[in-house]
Scaffold this active site. Sequence first.
Site, mmCIF file in Angstrom:
data_model
loop_
_atom_site.group_PDB
_atom_site.id
_atom_site.type_symbol
_atom_site.label_atom_id
_atom_site.label_comp_id
_atom_site.label_asym_id
_atom_site.label_seq_id
_atom_site.Cartn_x
_atom_site.Cartn_y
_atom_site.Cartn_z
ATOM 1 N N HIS A 134 1.841 4.514 -2.815
ATOM 2 C CA HIS A 134 1.931 5.984 -2.669
ATOM 3 C C HIS A 134 3.313 6.483 -3.089
ATOM 4 O O HIS A 134 3.437 7.495 -3.774
ATOM 5 C CB HIS A 134 1.686 6.384 -1.206
ATOM 6 C CG HIS A 134 0.271 6.205 -0.758
ATOM 7 N ND1 HIS A 134 -0.807 6.645 -1.490
ATOM 8 C CD2 HIS A 134 -0.252 5.649 0.372
ATOM 9 C CE1 HIS A 134 -1.929 6.364 -0.836
ATOM 10 N NE2 HIS A 134 -1.623 5.752 0.285
ATOM 11 N N HIS A 177 3.915 6.374 -6.853
ATOM 12 C CA HIS A 177 3.080 7.441 -7.422
ATOM 13 C C HIS A 177 3.799 8.797 -7.274
ATOM 14 O O HIS A 177 3.918 9.572 -8.228
ATOM 15 C CB HIS A 177 1.738 7.443 -6.682
ATOM 16 C CG HIS A 177 0.693 8.359 -7.259
ATOM 17 N ND1 HIS A 177 -0.508 8.583 -6.625
ATOM 18 C CD2 HIS A 177 0.651 9.116 -8.385
ATOM 19 C CE1 HIS A 177 -1.233 9.415 -7.349
ATOM 20 N NE2 HIS A 177 -0.557 9.759 -8.412
ATOM 21 N N HIS A 180 0.843 -1.205 0.000
ATOM 22 C CA HIS A 180 0.000 0.000 0.000
ATOM 23 C C HIS A 180 0.884 1.263 0.000
ATOM 24 O O HIS A 180 0.740 2.140 -0.861
ATOM 25 C CB HIS A 180 -0.909 -0.024 1.236
ATOM 26 C CG HIS A 180 -1.828 1.153 1.353
ATOM 27 N ND1 HIS A 180 -3.161 1.077 1.087
ATOM 28 C CD2 HIS A 180 -1.599 2.458 1.702
ATOM 29 C CE1 HIS A 180 -3.725 2.257 1.261
ATOM 30 N NE2 HIS A 180 -2.796 3.114 1.644
ATOM 31 N N GLU A 181 1.802 1.341 0.962
ATOM 32 C CA GLU A 181 2.643 2.544 1.077
ATOM 33 C C GLU A 181 3.580 2.677 -0.128
ATOM 34 O O GLU A 181 3.859 3.785 -0.584
ATOM 35 C CB GLU A 181 3.426 2.541 2.389
ATOM 36 C CG GLU A 181 2.554 2.526 3.663
ATOM 37 C CD GLU A 181 1.489 3.619 3.712
ATOM 38 O OE1 GLU A 181 1.658 4.667 3.056
ATOM 39 O OE2 GLU A 181 0.462 3.410 4.410
#
Length: 596
Positions: free
Chosen positions: A393, A396, A389-390
């Site tokens: 980010h 991105h 998940h992290e």
Amino acid sequence: MVEIKQREAMDPAYQWDLSSVFESDETFELSLESLKEQLPEVTAFKGRLSESPEVLADAIDTLENYSRQLHTLYVYTSLKRDQDQGNDTYQRYEAQASQLLSEYAAATSFFQPELLAIDPEELEDFIRRSERLQFYRHYLEDATRQRKHVLSPAQEKLLAQAREVLSAHSDTFSLLNNADLSFGTIKDEAGQEVPLTHGSYSKYMESTDRRVRRDAFEGLYAQYEQFKNTFASLVSTQMKSGNFRAKARHYDSARQAALDSHNISEDVYDTLVDTVNEALPLLHEYVALRKDMLGLDTLEMYDMYTPLLGDPPISFTYDEAKDVVLKALAPLGSDYTAILTRAFDEKWIDVYENKGKRSGAYSSGSYDTKPYILMNWQDGLNSLYTLVHELGHSVHSELSNTHQAYVYSNYPIFLAEIASTTNENLLTQYLLDTYQDKETQAYVLNHFLDGVKGTVFRQTQFAEFEHFMYTQEAAGEPLTAQFLSKHYQELNAKYYGSSVNSDSQIALEWARIPHFYYNYYVYQYATGFSAATYFAQGILKGEAGMLESYVNFLKSGSKDYPIAIMQEAGLDMTQTDYIQATLNAFNERLQAFKAL
Ligand SMILES: [Zn+2]
């Protein structure tokens, strides 16, 4: 119990490397001082924006350049503080950087009103005449598109002065909920008397001992019952304040005003609520299955979070996880996995817990730093999901920072959660493909189903209730505790179906949701998760152009409005398809889970 070590005693191989941000604290201090001294260069543009296109372009360049440096300073201090919150030096640095941020905000407060004071036609003429301003076209349009919602200087001044008063109830909620309210004690699984807190409540909701779950649930809600009129008054003031501000600025509704900050149309919200409502029978089916699996005559709301399947049958150490991450995210292409390898090799990640380290996990960085990740790794499956998940980010950010100028690098939360949860989706499929044994299949499917239950269904339930409160208030309905509880109970029964008893203290859940004070925020969790499922499925099926569009989205930062960026990536978020795709995946995996 394992003793938590001091940071200095931990292996630096698993700590983030912040030396590329500032070589030492001395270089940080010098930068801070020099930036403080440069502040007058920013204020020098006050009163001058309309002079000429060149002056306006100079002003934007100067402000952006300052903000870019300041952001790096702030990121450095907040990461340093979070790695050990007991460290005085970094607490002080963080406070100094925050102070400079406030000074910068005050020093640049002239910018927006002065820009708006330039006649639209003249501004357009400025842009036509200046290549530098053409580059800033979207930035200028975004800064001025709410022109008709800006009031006269005197009215704006009055609203600014009233701002603290109009949001005071939110601080009051926070103080009451976090500081003053006390939930007493309960007896844990071993019969030990233990304090009931917000943190331990979630833990006890996952207890396999039903008596502990019930005591925690009833103990917590007894306090909300006691103060329900106060909570109703606070949440009602939130709606009054939002409706007042929207009306003052000539918006049709508080929702229109809130979504307009990112130029998002209300269709996106309504489509979400309508589509999820049509799919509620699927949630009812999942809840009925939970009741069966737990073997209960009556399923209570406090039975919703206890694990159906015990401990995860597979577990990974951090070093093993790196390999899993690279394989699970391989469908995103070799450019993507090359960045993941850099994240590991260049030490973007602060892996393990140490004394004083901030709990939880996040991704954070500035335009000129690496997109760092803080986490508190525990061997198992949850930390693996947190890591992908992290990393979603961070990659991105890395791609947006590389492909956009600073001014267009920062993406909004509406887009952020798409990048992170796409990775979670890919991990789920990888685990299902790789671990064929029945126990792991069931565990991973259940993890996905709980994800959709918590992120798509539950957040949409909140979004629906939040909108209900605003519209009822706008229609002149007094939001009393009784009124709110009655409608919350009906909504809860509608969402979870007849297998669970909604005729309980759950009717008071509205009283304890901090997100109801965030002004139309929660729906983005549901839209983000749904968009992510849509992309992950398309990429895994190898749909033509899907991967390329997705990676282009990651490179886009905020070069356009979020809905337009999604449109460019082939996803129309005003339509129902992408949510439908997620609910179909929920259905397929629910049937697979049942079959097991
Ligand atoms: Zn996230």
